[in-house]
Write a protein that holds these residues in place. Structure first.
Motif, PDB file in Angstrom:
ATOM      1  N   PHE A  98       0.867  -1.177   0.000  1.00 32.28           N
ATOM      2  CA  PHE A  98       0.000   0.000   0.000  1.00 32.28           C
ATOM      3  C   PHE A  98       0.898   1.219   0.000  1.00 32.28           C
ATOM      4  O   PHE A  98       1.435   1.593   1.033  1.00 32.28           O
ATOM      5  CB  PHE A  98      -0.892  -0.007   1.254  1.00 32.28           C
ATOM      6  N   PRO A  99       1.072   1.860  -1.140  1.00 32.63           N
ATOM      7  CA  PRO A  99       1.922   3.057  -1.135  1.00 32.63           C
ATOM      8  C   PRO A  99       1.215   4.178  -0.373  1.00 32.63           C
ATOM      9  O   PRO A  99       0.010   4.347  -0.454  1.00 32.63           O
ATOM     10  CB  PRO A  99       2.052   3.410  -2.622  1.00 32.63           C
ATOM     11  N   ARG A 100       2.019   4.920   0.415  1.00 30.31           N
ATOM     12  CA  ARG A 100       1.431   6.004   1.183  1.00 30.31           C
ATOM     13  C   ARG A 100       1.028   7.116   0.220  1.00 30.31           C
ATOM     14  O   ARG A 100       1.680   7.358  -0.782  1.00 30.31           O
ATOM     15  CB  ARG A 100       2.426   6.543   2.206  1.00 30.31           C
ATOM     16  N   VAL A 101      -0.056   7.782   0.568  1.00 28.68           N
ATOM     17  CA  VAL A 101      -0.543   8.881  -0.276  1.00 28.68           C
ATOM     18  C   VAL A 101       0.543   9.939  -0.371  1.00 28.68           C
ATOM     19  O   VAL A 101       1.135  10.328   0.638  1.00 28.68           O
ATOM     20  CB  VAL A 101      -1.809   9.490   0.382  1.00 28.68           C
ATOM     21  N   ALA A 102       0.805  10.424  -1.564  1.00 21.44           N
ATOM     22  CA  ALA A 102       1.927  11.346  -1.754  1.00 21.44           C
ATOM     23  C   ALA A 102       1.608  12.691  -1.128  1.00 21.44           C
ATOM     24  O   ALA A 102       0.468  13.139  -1.115  1.00 21.44           O
ATOM     25  CB  ALA A 102       2.186  11.511  -3.247  1.00 21.44           C
ATOM     26  N   VAL A 103       2.616  13.349  -0.594  1.00 19.33           N
ATOM     27  CA  VAL A 103       2.463  14.677   0.003  1.00 19.33           C
ATOM     28  C   VAL A 103       2.427  15.668  -1.125  1.00 19.33           C
ATOM     29  O   VAL A 103       3.370  15.825  -1.870  1.00 19.33           O
ATOM     30  CB  VAL A 103       3.669  14.959   0.907  1.00 19.33           C
TER      31      VAL A 103
ATOM     32  N   VAL B 112       0.800   3.618  12.392  1.00 21.95           N
ATOM     33  CA  VAL B 112       1.099   4.632  11.369  1.00 21.95           C
ATOM     34  C   VAL B 112       2.002   4.059  10.290  1.00 21.95           C
ATOM     35  O   VAL B 112       1.828   4.337   9.100  1.00 21.95           O
ATOM     36  CB  VAL B 112       1.735   5.870  12.019  1.00 21.95           C
ATOM     37  N   THR B 113       2.962   3.220  10.687  1.00 28.27           N
ATOM     38  CA  THR B 113       3.869   2.676   9.674  1.00 28.27           C
ATOM     39  C   THR B 113       3.289   1.448   9.007  1.00 28.27           C
ATOM     40  O   THR B 113       3.929   0.863   8.143  1.00 28.27           O
ATOM     41  CB  THR B 113       5.222   2.307  10.306  1.00 28.27           C
ATOM     42  N   GLY B 114       2.089   1.046   9.378  1.00 28.93           N
ATOM     43  CA  GLY B 114       1.414  -0.040   8.682  1.00 28.93           C
ATOM     44  C   GLY B 114       1.866  -1.423   9.090  1.00 28.93           C
ATOM     45  O   GLY B 114       1.678  -2.392   8.355  1.00 28.93           O
TER      46      GLY B 114
ATOM     47  N   CYS C  32      -5.758   1.711   5.257  1.00 29.70           N
ATOM     48  CA  CYS C  32      -6.219   2.960   5.870  1.00 29.70           C
ATOM     49  C   CYS C  32      -5.044   3.776   6.356  1.00 29.70           C
ATOM     50  O   CYS C  32      -5.015   4.998   6.225  1.00 29.70           O
ATOM     51  CB  CYS C  32      -7.112   2.659   7.060  1.00 29.70           C
ATOM     52  N   ALA C  33      -4.079   3.088   6.963  1.00 30.51           N
ATOM     53  CA  ALA C  33      -2.928   3.832   7.488  1.00 30.51           C
ATOM     54  C   ALA C  33      -2.145   4.475   6.355  1.00 30.51           C
ATOM     55  O   ALA C  33      -1.452   5.471   6.563  1.00 30.51           O
ATOM     56  CB  ALA C  33      -2.017   2.895   8.282  1.00 30.51           C
ATOM     57  N   ALA C  34      -2.264   3.926   5.147  1.00 29.01           N
ATOM     58  CA  ALA C  34      -1.549   4.520   4.018  1.00 29.01           C
ATOM     59  C   ALA C  34      -2.122   5.877   3.653  1.00 29.01           C
ATOM     60  O   ALA C  34      -1.493   6.647   2.947  1.00 29.01           O
ATOM     61  CB  ALA C  34      -1.619   3.594   2.808  1.00 29.01           C
ATOM     62  N   HIS C  35      -3.330   6.197   4.161  1.00 26.80           N
ATOM     63  CA  HIS C  35      -3.913   7.502   3.858  1.00 26.80           C
ATOM     64  C   HIS C  35      -3.458   8.578   4.839  1.00 26.80           C
ATOM     65  O   HIS C  35      -3.834   9.731   4.685  1.00 26.80           O
ATOM     66  CB  HIS C  35      -5.444   7.417   3.913  1.00 26.80           C
TER      67      HIS C  35
END
Lengths: 126, 468
Positions: free
Chosen positions: B24-29, B222-224, B234-237
């Protein structure tokens, strides 16, 4: 990657140009000219009694000093102690109190004269 | 957020491992800009008195208050300075409030030898029925009485009062008003769900290690690394983590070593050294995965006066290697994905709590927004840097999220203003006491608490609970 690995007489700092040390007690890191630091400082220091006067400037006339005194004592522009007159003028300008432009010109003209730049009570601490 | 999506995939944990584990890639900033420049002090000079900050505060807020007074009491309301007051004439005066309190700790009383008093112990509240309100402007001051709540207000608030001066020299207030909500900022929030996790009061270095498990659970979520695929996605968001102060506990501040003899304390280390090492390791785990903003708090190793400067990065050698770690000031203002955040570590709110009858942290937070100033009690009872040019605590624009850290409970409220302002007021609870953090959804400004409580000593079934 410690420097101890290269145990040779040659140091990395040899590639930088050597400057004369200012004094026997000074650590080698502080080779910057101390006078530049003082010029950048715009703040009033706690003890400013012995500022040298620039000899080439003529002393400002008493009418100008009276105008500056009145600028210090006018309550519209806020407290005058602890900051230079120019800082107070610029603060009044930013707050929209429209201080007279003559004062700023006079302050910039006699920038080297501590009696002009600092407020009436600058010799008293805080 | 978590519960709906996570429950569906919980049985995935008991399935045999798949050939391709899902990632799950984290949502980009996407937009981040730091707006805390007014709170960053470069070179500091303390050779000034505090009269300047009060003068600038009054001069800066006077135009806004005069406009509010005209809109509330009519365009023809007479605006007077205290020196121009005439007895019996109904007029409006704008000035700074001063509350003279008998119980307010005064250093002069403590050192006065004639009284022979022991310094009074710190009380939770210093209010008394005999407190008086005094209005000050640039030149004079006058006592206030009438339709103004003396117990509720604190020193340093800029207020406009409407009334008349009486023959006993006091000003009878018929009505009063504050600066009200500042003008709104345009909304350009994200179009999909993005979350920011806010936590405060990690309290590392305390005597009891109970909160450490909860802190580790927080980092794992938080780090999944916790939960099934639903919770990981969800944590990836979560796009950012903000730690709002008090990373170290109050125990690290004990200064017993000062009173002991030198030979007893020679080899002892300050308690904060070990605590900062723990903080570094926790931040390292967080920073490898998500951008983190670290704000200093009351017990953290930085300066005491507001605005507190960022922690120095040499204290966090492991975590500073990552660009995702941002050490920021207290108060902190930033624009995350178009949503403006503004918040403090709670010192301003707890100081107002001590000197006002308001008991609810959320109510105090809302009041500071309505008054137009983050911390009116600075510099009177809260340490503050002697600003002279401008008061950076004046609120000029209305933030979208306004938070304060180290509150006793989690509370949140969405405030709607008359000019279209929408503010999420948020009190972030103390993590070491409540094990609760907050998740703010940037898309619709909703907020939910997330608790990481572990089994207590008296619970029978020893289950770890992750409630949300």
């Amino acid at each position: 990657m410690s420097r101890r690995a290269m145990e040779q007489p040659r140091r990395i700092t040899d590639s930088f140009p050597r400057r004369r040390r200012r004094g026997p007690g000074r650590p080698p890191g502080r080779l910057k000219n101390k006078k530049d630091k003082d010029k950048d400082k715009d703040e009033v220091q706690l003890k400013v009694r012995d500022c040298p006067r620039a000899p080439s400037q003529p002393p400002p006339d008493p009418a100008l000093m009276e105008m500056l005194r009145r600028f210090d004592l006018s309550w519209e522009y806020g407290p005058c102690t602890g900051i230079t007159r120019l800082q107070r003028w610029e603060r009044a300008q930013e707050l929209g109190l429209s201080p007279p432009g003559l004062i700023r010109d006079a302050l910039l003209e006699h920038r080297d004269n501590p009696d002009v730049t600092y407020s009436l009570w600058h010799e008293y601490e805080l | 957020m978590f519960s709906e999506q996570a429950a569906a995939t919980a049985q995935g944990l008991l399935a045999p491992p798949s050939a391709e584990p899902p990632t799950f890639p984290r949502v980009a900033v996407s937009g981040y800009s730091d707006c805390s420049q007014p709170f960053q002090l470069g070179e500091r000079s303390f050779a000034r008195q505090y009269a300047h900050i009060y003068a600038v505060r009054l001069a800066g807020m006077r135009p806004g208050l005069e406009r509010r007074a005209r809109s509330r009491w009519g365009n023809d309301v007479v605006l007077r300075r205290l020196s121009e007051l005439q007895e019996g004439e109904k007029c409006c005066v704008v000035g700074t409030l001063f509350k003279s309190m008998q119980l307010q700790p005064s250093i002069l009383q403590e050192i006065s030898e004639e009284h022979n008093l022991v310094p009074q112990p710190p009380l939770p509240k210093y209010i008394q029925p005999s407190d008086e309100l005094i209005l000050e402007d640039e030149l004079q001051r006058i006592k206030l009485e009438g339709a103004i709540d003396v117990q509720r207000l604190v020193t340093g608030t800029i207020v406009a009062v409407y009334g008349c001066e009486q023959d006993n020299g006091r000003f009878l207030v018929e009505d009063h008003c504050f600066a009200d909500l500042p003008p709104p900022l345009p909304w350009s929030g994200p179009s999909s769900d993005r979350y920011v996790l806010l936590a405060s009061g990690l309290g590392l270095g305390s005597v009891s290690g109970e909160a450490l498990l909860s802190t580790q659970l927080l980092v794992d979520v938080v780090t999944g690394q916790l939960g099934a695929e639903g919770e990981q996605s969800c944590a990836a968001h979560i796009t950012r983590v903000i730690l709002a102060g008090n990373l170290l506990s109050q125990n690290t501040q004990s200064r017993d070593t000062i009173n002991k003899a030198k030979y007893l304390t020679k080899k002892t280390q300050a308690a904060s050294v070990e605590a900062v090492k723990m903080l570094d390791e926790i931040l390292l785990q967080l920073c490898t995965s998500v951008p983190v903003d670290v704000m200093p708090g009351e017990f953290d190793p930085t300066n005491y006066t507001l605005p507190q400067q960022p922690l120095h990065r040499c204290m966090l050698p492991l975590a500073s290697a990552y660009a995702t770690l941002r050490l920021v000031t207290n108060p902190y203002q930033a624009s995350l994905d178009g949503v403006r955040f503004l918040g403090t570590s709670g010192q301003n709110i707890s100081d107002i709590f001590k000197y006002s009858s308001m008991d609810d942290y959320l109510e105090i937070l809302e009041w500071t927004l309505l008054v137009g100033h983050i911390s009116p009690t600075a510099p009177d009872t809260l340490g503050c840097y002697p600003f002279y040019k401008s008061d950076p605590f004046i609120l000029t624009e209305c933030p979208h999220v306004y938070f304060c850290g180290n509150a006793p409970h989690f509370q949140s409220k969405l405030l709607q203003g008359k000019e279209g302002q929408r503010v999420l007021l948020l009190t972030v609870p103390d993590f070491s006491a409540t094990q609760t953090a907050c998740l703010v959804n940037l898309h619709d400004l909703s907020c939910q608490p997330i608790t990481f409580s572990s089994f207590g000593a008296d619970s029978e079934d020893g289950d770890m609970e992750l409630e949300h």
